[in-house]
Motif scaffolding. Sequence first.
Motif, PDB file in Angstrom:
ATOM      1  N   SER A 410       0.826  -1.205   0.000  1.00  0.00           N
ATOM      2  CA  SER A 410       0.000   0.000   0.000  1.00  0.00           C
ATOM      3  C   SER A 410       0.862   1.258   0.000  1.00  0.00           C
ATOM      4  N   PHE A 411       1.975   1.214   0.739  1.00  0.00           N
ATOM      5  CA  PHE A 411       2.870   2.366   0.769  1.00  0.00           C
ATOM      6  C   PHE A 411       3.457   2.626  -0.619  1.00  0.00           C
ATOM      7  N   ILE A 412       3.905   1.562  -1.292  1.00  0.00           N
ATOM      8  CA  ILE A 412       4.430   1.717  -2.655  1.00  0.00           C
ATOM      9  C   ILE A 412       3.348   2.274  -3.572  1.00  0.00           C
ATOM     10  N   ALA A 413       2.109   1.772  -3.407  1.00  0.00           N
ATOM     11  CA  ALA A 413       1.004   2.230  -4.250  1.00  0.00           C
ATOM     12  C   ALA A 413       0.723   3.714  -4.048  1.00  0.00           C
ATOM     13  N   VAL A 414       0.753   4.175  -2.794  1.00  0.00           N
ATOM     14  CA  VAL A 414       0.510   5.596  -2.520  1.00  0.00           C
ATOM     15  C   VAL A 414       1.600   6.450  -3.164  1.00  0.00           C
ATOM     16  N   ILE A 415       2.854   6.028  -3.038  1.00  0.00           N
ATOM     17  CA  ILE A 415       3.956   6.761  -3.668  1.00  0.00           C
ATOM     18  C   ILE A 415       3.745   6.826  -5.183  1.00  0.00           C
ATOM     19  N   MET A 416       3.339   5.698  -5.770  1.00  0.00           N
ATOM     20  CA  MET A 416       3.111   5.662  -7.215  1.00  0.00           C
ATOM     21  C   MET A 416       1.987   6.595  -7.630  1.00  0.00           C
ATOM     22  N   VAL A 417       0.892   6.583  -6.874  1.00  0.00           N
ATOM     23  CA  VAL A 417      -0.240   7.450  -7.207  1.00  0.00           C
ATOM     24  C   VAL A 417       0.193   8.906  -7.169  1.00  0.00           C
ATOM     25  N   ILE A 418       0.953   9.271  -6.143  1.00  0.00           N
ATOM     26  CA  ILE A 418       1.405  10.662  -6.017  1.00  0.00           C
ATOM     27  C   ILE A 418       2.296  11.039  -7.198  1.00  0.00           C
ATOM     28  N   VAL A 419       3.271  10.189  -7.508  1.00  0.00           N
ATOM     29  CA  VAL A 419       4.201  10.521  -8.593  1.00  0.00           C
ATOM     30  C   VAL A 419       3.493  10.514  -9.944  1.00  0.00           C
ATOM     31  N   PHE A 420       2.559   9.566 -10.139  1.00  0.00           N
ATOM     32  CA  PHE A 420       1.784   9.558 -11.374  1.00  0.00           C
ATOM     33  C   PHE A 420       1.018  10.871 -11.536  1.00  0.00           C
ATOM     34  N   PHE A 421       0.439  11.354 -10.447  1.00  0.00           N
ATOM     35  CA  PHE A 421      -0.316  12.593 -10.547  1.00  0.00           C
ATOM     36  C   PHE A 421       0.594  13.790 -10.760  1.00  0.00           C
ATOM     37  N   VAL A 422       1.765  13.755 -10.181  1.00  0.00           N
ATOM     38  CA  VAL A 422       2.712  14.845 -10.433  1.00  0.00           C
ATOM     39  C   VAL A 422       3.117  14.857 -11.905  1.00  0.00           C
TER      40      VAL A 422
END
Length: 655
Positions: A410-422
């Motif tokens: 879940s932590f990796i997924a949150v990081i990915m979502v943030i970077v994808f949105f950036v």
Amino acid sequence: MVKRKVGIDFSRVDPPVFFTAVALIVVTVLAAAIWPAGAGEMFQSVQAGIVRYASWYYVLVVAVILVSVIICAVTRFGDIKLGPDHAEPDYSFISWFAMMFSAGMGIGLMFFGVSEPVMHFLSPPLGEPGTVTAAREALKLTFFHWGIHAWAMYAIVALILAYFGYRHGLPLTIRSALYPVFGERIHGPLGVAVDVFAILSTVCGVATSLGFGVLQISAGLNYLFDIPVSAGVQMALIVGTTLLATGSVMMGLDAGIKRLSEINIFFAVLLLVAVLSLGPTVLLLQLFVQNTGDYLSDLVSKTFNLYAYTPTDWLGGWTIFYWGWWLSWSPFVGLFIARISRGRTIREFILGALLGPAAFTLLWMTVFGNSAIELIMHGGAVELGEQVQADPSVALFQFFEFLPFAKVLSFIAVIMVIVFFVTSADSGAMVVNMLASGGEDDTPLWQRVFWTSTIGITAAVLLLAGGLPSLQTAAIASALPFSLAVLFAIWGFMRALRVDSVKHDALSVQTVADSAIPWQERLGNIFQYPGFEAVLAFQNSIVRPSLEEFSGELSKQGVRSSIIDVENESVSLDVYHGDELDFVYKVRVHELEMNNEALVRSAETLPGDSRYWRSEVHLTEGGQDYDVMGWTREQLINDVLGQYERHLNFLNSTR
């Protein structure tokens, strides 16, 4: 004493596009924020009308786009480069793929990777839900929505823009796609309207995506750290994402967007491998192969399936929604992909932009979607299906609870979502900035900051006011008029490719072997590795006088021409043909590297210097890969004459 100019420099913007777009964005956002219910109802009625009366049209448009892309890949059109013939790709395949994938679809996989297959499984358009048949059909439909159709819509817009932008020197803006249809009129009010529409569509689409993505990030932070889901937290997330996007845009394409995209691909592969390893690995690999086969075997029937014999609301809620969404995003994603694709052939571009992302997407959907369905069908995780249907934004995190190392995943997924949105926000800001600046991306800092801030403020205002759904519906509805522009652009693009192909056949390369040079001299030329000064002397003593002599003879024939000399770089003869394509014969000083040590020692270069120079011929379409260094004036003039005769034959064949 010289006074510094104080204030914002508007010299790099296209004023009609910039100010009109800003005004329309303000009006649209205020309308959606002040009257969210009324705006939502209006746009919903528009979308319902499109689904009811124009779903057949959307299906045909997408089919035409896919067929057009395939034709470009499998015919001789695929050999044409997106740029001059001598151009090389600006980015490695990995960097190119990473940026393209992150901008085009990355965030969607995080949101829909679990939720869409599960929702199709539990609520199929036809048949009994929750069965093996429903599971198989769920992945077919997911593959259909996220496969080559979606990437074909992005690819066709990117192809058209890159072709006219890099091969024909038009501005890298949406208006250039319509040049074959409307000609020079694209530089007037028509072109302004097209680019303003593209800016409005991009800002609304990216801001809406950012707003909805914040909901998923907030849900992930609540799951991981018990951070409450509240308006304050969501506003803080939007501000943080916008600041990161602003920093990325300020750093530029290579240092910002490129690096973030590569980071995202790394994490995406890491998460994919982790879920594949922790789940039923062999079964998932079997399912991927079978899902791919099912998808390919049903490709034609699903492309044209309108459920006309068994009417259902499912079509409008899913397929037509997706086709409208991909089309509405294609100006943004297409222009961004065009920006990073200079130097690739059309075939290489299509194979990379169509098959590569689609294959990764389908593997992702199998690993996450089939794993979730397997848990519901045979793992007793009935509540997972209920949670997915209740709130798709938390589907991914609920799914991880059934796997080992749930918190880590879940932590990796949150990081990915943030970077994808950036990456979505900064690439969106870069595209809008180019559209508002006549295709230029080397613009003042304030412009880049302005557009990232505009996207962030739009998302924040609409999220607070509850206007995101209405703006999303408006963006999807905008695909209807844009699809007409795409069809016109495809028609013009195919015409231009046909002309380019005819020209390529007519202008076969004249090499030194074709001229009347003794074979001993030809052999000597092969082993000639001159230094810069020698080539420069040749340019001044042979090339320029030869082209001047040819130009003078043309003048006697009543043909207008000119000699353009770029010091220490090139000499060119430009022959003007009015409304038809002009003839350009340029001899350019080109630096090369020698790898053979023996050749380095024998070359006319400085000791220890492995470089040498050539006098290479370039025509309108780019470098012709042959060297005229050492030719006589008569030989060079004969070569110019041969190329000019071929050019005239080409013009005659297109009249």
